[in-house]
Design a protein around this motif. Structure first.
Motif, PDB file in Angstrom:
ATOM      1  N   PRO A  34       0.805  -1.229   0.000  1.00 55.70           N
ATOM      2  CA  PRO A  34       0.000   0.000   0.000  1.00 55.70           C
ATOM      3  C   PRO A  34       0.835   1.276   0.000  1.00 55.70           C
ATOM      4  O   PRO A  34       0.299   2.362  -0.159  1.00 55.70           O
ATOM      5  CB  PRO A  34      -0.833  -0.115   1.282  1.00 55.70           C
ATOM      6  CG  PRO A  34      -0.232  -1.190   2.097  1.00 55.70           C
ATOM      7  CD  PRO A  34       0.606  -2.040   1.192  1.00 55.70           C
ATOM      8  N   PHE A  35       2.148   1.146   0.129  1.00 56.66           N
ATOM      9  CA  PHE A  35       3.024   2.320   0.198  1.00 56.66           C
ATOM     10  C   PHE A  35       3.717   2.606  -1.130  1.00 56.66           C
ATOM     11  O   PHE A  35       4.486   3.548  -1.233  1.00 56.66           O
ATOM     12  CB  PHE A  35       4.062   2.125   1.301  1.00 56.66           C
ATOM     13  CG  PHE A  35       3.470   1.532   2.545  1.00 56.66           C
ATOM     14  CD1 PHE A  35       2.536   2.232   3.292  1.00 56.66           C
ATOM     15  CD2 PHE A  35       3.799   0.247   2.947  1.00 56.66           C
ATOM     16  CE1 PHE A  35       1.952   1.669   4.420  1.00 56.66           C
ATOM     17  CE2 PHE A  35       3.225  -0.316   4.072  1.00 56.66           C
ATOM     18  CZ  PHE A  35       2.300   0.399   4.811  1.00 56.66           C
ATOM     19  N   ALA A  36       3.471   1.806  -2.164  1.00 57.13           N
ATOM     20  CA  ALA A  36       4.168   1.960  -3.440  1.00 57.13           C
ATOM     21  C   ALA A  36       3.515   2.993  -4.361  1.00 57.13           C
ATOM     22  O   ALA A  36       4.192   3.593  -5.187  1.00 57.13           O
ATOM     23  CB  ALA A  36       4.251   0.611  -4.155  1.00 57.13           C
ATOM     24  N   LYS A  37       2.226   3.186  -4.220  1.00 57.27           N
ATOM     25  CA  LYS A  37       1.500   4.038  -5.165  1.00 57.27           C
ATOM     26  C   LYS A  37       1.987   5.489  -5.155  1.00 57.27           C
ATOM     27  O   LYS A  37       2.194   6.093  -6.210  1.00 57.27           O
ATOM     28  CB  LYS A  37      -0.003   3.979  -4.876  1.00 57.27           C
ATOM     29  CG  LYS A  37      -0.837   4.707  -5.893  1.00 57.27           C
ATOM     30  CD  LYS A  37      -2.324   4.524  -5.616  1.00 57.27           C
ATOM     31  CE  LYS A  37      -3.155   5.200  -6.682  1.00 57.27           C
ATOM     32  NZ  LYS A  37      -4.590   4.966  -6.458  1.00 57.27           N
ATOM     33  N   ALA A  38       2.152   6.061  -3.976  1.00 58.46           N
ATOM     34  CA  ALA A  38       2.525   7.487  -3.897  1.00 58.46           C
ATOM     35  C   ALA A  38       3.884   7.768  -4.535  1.00 58.46           C
ATOM     36  O   ALA A  38       3.980   8.664  -5.384  1.00 58.46           O
ATOM     37  CB  ALA A  38       2.484   7.975  -2.447  1.00 58.46           C
ATOM     38  N   PRO A  39       4.967   7.041  -4.179  1.00 52.16           N
ATOM     39  CA  PRO A  39       6.240   7.357  -4.834  1.00 52.16           C
ATOM     40  C   PRO A  39       6.211   7.086  -6.344  1.00 52.16           C
ATOM     41  O   PRO A  39       6.869   7.789  -7.111  1.00 52.16           O
ATOM     42  CB  PRO A  39       7.274   6.492  -4.120  1.00 52.16           C
ATOM     43  CG  PRO A  39       6.529   5.553  -3.257  1.00 52.16           C
ATOM     44  CD  PRO A  39       5.135   6.063  -3.108  1.00 52.16           C
ATOM     45  N   HIS A  40       5.420   6.102  -6.766  1.00 56.64           N
ATOM     46  CA  HIS A  40       5.308   5.836  -8.201  1.00 56.64           C
ATOM     47  C   HIS A  40       4.622   7.019  -8.881  1.00 56.64           C
ATOM     48  O   HIS A  40       5.109   7.519  -9.903  1.00 56.64           O
ATOM     49  CB  HIS A  40       4.527   4.532  -8.433  1.00 56.64           C
ATOM     50  CG  HIS A  40       4.230   4.271  -9.871  1.00 56.64           C
ATOM     51  ND1 HIS A  40       5.208   3.983 -10.791  1.00 56.64           N
ATOM     52  CD2 HIS A  40       3.051   4.271 -10.558  1.00 56.64           C
ATOM     53  CE1 HIS A  40       4.657   3.809 -11.979  1.00 56.64           C
ATOM     54  NE2 HIS A  40       3.345   3.986 -11.863  1.00 56.64           N
ATOM     55  N   ALA A  41       3.512   7.466  -8.325  1.00 55.85           N
ATOM     56  CA  ALA A  41       2.764   8.583  -8.915  1.00 55.85           C
ATOM     57  C   ALA A  41       3.591   9.863  -8.948  1.00 55.85           C
ATOM     58  O   ALA A  41       3.459  10.669  -9.872  1.00 55.85           O
ATOM     59  CB  ALA A  41       1.468   8.811  -8.141  1.00 55.85           C
ATOM     60  N   LYS A  42       4.458  10.046  -7.964  1.00 58.33           N
ATOM     61  CA  LYS A  42       5.286  11.255  -7.884  1.00 58.33           C
ATOM     62  C   LYS A  42       6.593  11.127  -8.662  1.00 58.33           C
ATOM     63  O   LYS A  42       7.402  12.056  -8.657  1.00 58.33           O
ATOM     64  CB  LYS A  42       5.607  11.569  -6.422  1.00 58.33           C
ATOM     65  CG  LYS A  42       4.389  11.941  -5.598  1.00 58.33           C
ATOM     66  CD  LYS A  42       4.783  12.128  -4.147  1.00 58.33           C
ATOM     67  CE  LYS A  42       3.585  12.388  -3.261  1.00 58.33           C
ATOM     68  NZ  LYS A  42       3.972  12.449  -1.836  1.00 58.33           N
ATOM     69  N   GLY A  43       6.839   9.976  -9.296  1.00 57.39           N
ATOM     70  CA  GLY A  43       8.076   9.775 -10.056  1.00 57.39           C
ATOM     71  C   GLY A  43       9.304   9.678  -9.168  1.00 57.39           C
ATOM     72  O   GLY A  43      10.396  10.063  -9.581  1.00 57.39           O
ATOM     73  N   GLN A  44       9.135   9.163  -7.954  1.00 59.90           N
ATOM     74  CA  GLN A  44      10.240   9.105  -6.994  1.00 59.90           C
ATOM     75  C   GLN A  44      10.907   7.727  -6.925  1.00 59.90           C
ATOM     76  O   GLN A  44      11.708   7.484  -6.036  1.00 59.90           O
ATOM     77  CB  GLN A  44       9.737   9.480  -5.599  1.00 59.90           C
ATOM     78  CG  GLN A  44       9.215  10.890  -5.516  1.00 59.90           C
ATOM     79  CD  GLN A  44       8.474  11.142  -4.215  1.00 59.90           C
ATOM     80  OE1 GLN A  44       7.800  10.265  -3.669  1.00 59.90           O
ATOM     81  NE2 GLN A  44       8.593  12.359  -3.713  1.00 59.90           N
ATOM     82  N   ILE A  45      10.569   6.838  -7.855  1.00 60.30           N
ATOM     83  CA  ILE A  45      11.207   5.520  -7.894  1.00 60.30           C
ATOM     84  C   ILE A  45      12.269   5.544  -8.973  1.00 60.30           C
ATOM     85  O   ILE A  45      11.992   5.851 -10.135  1.00 60.30           O
ATOM     86  CB  ILE A  45      10.179   4.404  -8.167  1.00 60.30           C
ATOM     87  CG1 ILE A  45       9.124   4.379  -7.056  1.00 60.30           C
ATOM     88  CG2 ILE A  45      10.885   3.048  -8.277  1.00 60.30           C
ATOM     89  CD1 ILE A  45       7.978   3.412  -7.303  1.00 60.30           C
ATOM     90  N   HIS A  46      13.487   5.219  -8.583  1.00 57.99           N
ATOM     91  CA  HIS A  46      14.598   5.167  -9.530  1.00 57.99           C
ATOM     92  C   HIS A  46      14.795   3.720  -9.952  1.00 57.99           C
ATOM     93  O   HIS A  46      14.830   2.815  -9.111  1.00 57.99           O
ATOM     94  CB  HIS A  46      15.869   5.718  -8.861  1.00 57.99           C
ATOM     95  CG  HIS A  46      17.081   5.600  -9.713  1.00 57.99           C
ATOM     96  ND1 HIS A  46      17.256   6.331 -10.869  1.00 57.99           N
ATOM     97  CD2 HIS A  46      18.185   4.828  -9.582  1.00 57.99           C
ATOM     98  CE1 HIS A  46      18.419   6.021 -11.404  1.00 57.99           C
ATOM     99  NE2 HIS A  46      19.002   5.110 -10.643  1.00 57.99           N
ATOM    100  N   TYR A  47      14.925   3.501 -11.260  1.00 54.18           N
ATOM    101  CA  TYR A  47      15.162   2.167 -11.812  1.00 54.18           C
ATOM    102  C   TYR A  47      16.587   2.121 -12.340  1.00 54.18           C
ATOM    103  O   TYR A  47      16.995   3.002 -13.111  1.00 54.18           O
ATOM    104  CB  TYR A  47      14.199   1.873 -12.963  1.00 54.18           C
ATOM    105  CG  TYR A  47      12.745   1.878 -12.549  1.00 54.18           C
ATOM    106  CD1 TYR A  47      12.096   0.702 -12.214  1.00 54.18           C
ATOM    107  CD2 TYR A  47      12.017   3.072 -12.499  1.00 54.18           C
ATOM    108  CE1 TYR A  47      10.760   0.693 -11.839  1.00 54.18           C
ATOM    109  CE2 TYR A  47      10.679   3.077 -12.123  1.00 54.18           C
ATOM    110  CZ  TYR A  47      10.065   1.888 -11.793  1.00 54.18           C
ATOM    111  OH  TYR A  47       8.745   1.890 -11.416  1.00 54.18           O
ATOM    112  N   ALA A  48      17.339   1.112 -11.929  1.00 57.87           N
ATOM    113  CA  ALA A  48      18.709   0.933 -12.393  1.00 57.87           C
ATOM    114  C   ALA A  48      18.875  -0.513 -12.840  1.00 57.87           C
ATOM    115  O   ALA A  48      18.383  -1.430 -12.186  1.00 57.87           O
ATOM    116  CB  ALA A  48      19.698   1.252 -11.270  1.00 57.87           C
ATOM    117  N   VAL A  49      19.563  -0.721 -13.967  1.00 57.22           N
ATOM    118  CA  VAL A  49      19.768  -2.060 -14.494  1.00 57.22           C
ATOM    119  C   VAL A  49      21.256  -2.390 -14.449  1.00 57.22           C
ATOM    120  O   VAL A  49      22.082  -1.649 -14.994  1.00 57.22           O
ATOM    121  CB  VAL A  49      19.252  -2.176 -15.949  1.00 57.22           C
ATOM    122  CG1 VAL A  49      19.528  -3.579 -16.507  1.00 57.22           C
ATOM    123  CG2 VAL A  49      17.769  -1.852 -16.015  1.00 57.22           C
ATOM    124  N   CYS A  50      21.574  -3.498 -13.789  1.00 58.45           N
ATOM    125  CA  CYS A  50      22.946  -3.995 -13.764  1.00 58.45           C
ATOM    126  C   CYS A  50      23.132  -4.865 -15.006  1.00 58.45           C
ATOM    127  O   CYS A  50      22.467  -5.890 -15.152  1.00 58.45           O
ATOM    128  CB  CYS A  50      23.206  -4.814 -12.501  1.00 58.45           C
ATOM    129  SG  CYS A  50      24.875  -5.508 -12.436  1.00 58.45           S
TER     130      CYS A  50
END
Length: 194
Positions: A34-50
């Motif tokens: 239930p805590f993932a929606k807000a940072p996703h909506a605000k663009g606050q999740i950084h994706y990095a690929v190794c």
């Protein structure tokens, strides 16, 4: 005949798109966190690929991503998903890496500030069968290390003090959904027919 691509041939932008689709459809869509929606909506999740395919490459990138997250403002970067599409097919080998990941957190003097949580396409909770649908709560399209701010966890616990209720609700959701429902979400690695 499966149309899934070999992870070694999937470009980083596709790996990120697959991971974002999993986050939107499964994690947020099924309300598994239930805590993932807000940072996703605000663009606050950084994706990095190794792009490396061994422990040292992933640990080196983990060190850099942990430091970058610690240095970033939470308003800009709340959390990081470090995705490792190559070389970590075996869940137990990937899971064994967590002790080393925790050692990197300690070496950077980030204990109590950041922590690392695992997701894997073959994630299996202790005491469950491999095909138990409840394992899907921690199944991502690719092996992934979730870098989390301790402050975020503290805020989540304050907002939802009965954290075990989330786990129980997730189990019930997945049992109701079943394997066919999970497959219908289309949250695995990219296929040619997605």
């Amino acid at each position: 005949m499966s149309t899934a691509r070999d992870p070694a041939s999937v470009p980083p932008d596709t790996v990120i798109a697959d991971t974002r689709r999993w986050l939107e459809r499964a994690v947020i869509g099924l309300n598994l966190c239930p805590f993932a929606k807000a940072p996703h909506a605000k663009g606050q999740i950084h994706y990095a690929v190794c792009e490396g395919d061994d422990r040292q490459a992933l640990l080196t990138m983990l060190r850099a991503e942990l430091q970058a997250l610690a240095d970033a403002s939470p308003d800009e970067r709340e959390t990081t998903l470090l995705i490792a599409p190559r070389g970590f097919d075996d869940f137990l080998d990937f899971n064994d890496l967590l002790d080393e990941a925790d050692a990197v957190v300690t070496a950077l003097d980030l204990d109590g500030t950041l922590q690392v949580a695992p997701f894997h396409p073959r994630f299996q909770f202790a005491g469950t069968d491999e095909d138990d649908i409840t394992n899907a709560t921690n199944r991502a399209p690719y092996p992934t290390l979730h870098l989390i701010r301790e402050e975020s966890i503290d805020r989540a616990v304050e907002a939802f003090p009965e954290a075990e209720a989330i786990y129980e609700a997730n189990m019930a959701t997945l049992e109701k959904l079943g394997h066919e429902g999970w497959a219908a979400l289309g949250v695995g690695p990219s296929t040619e027919a997605q």
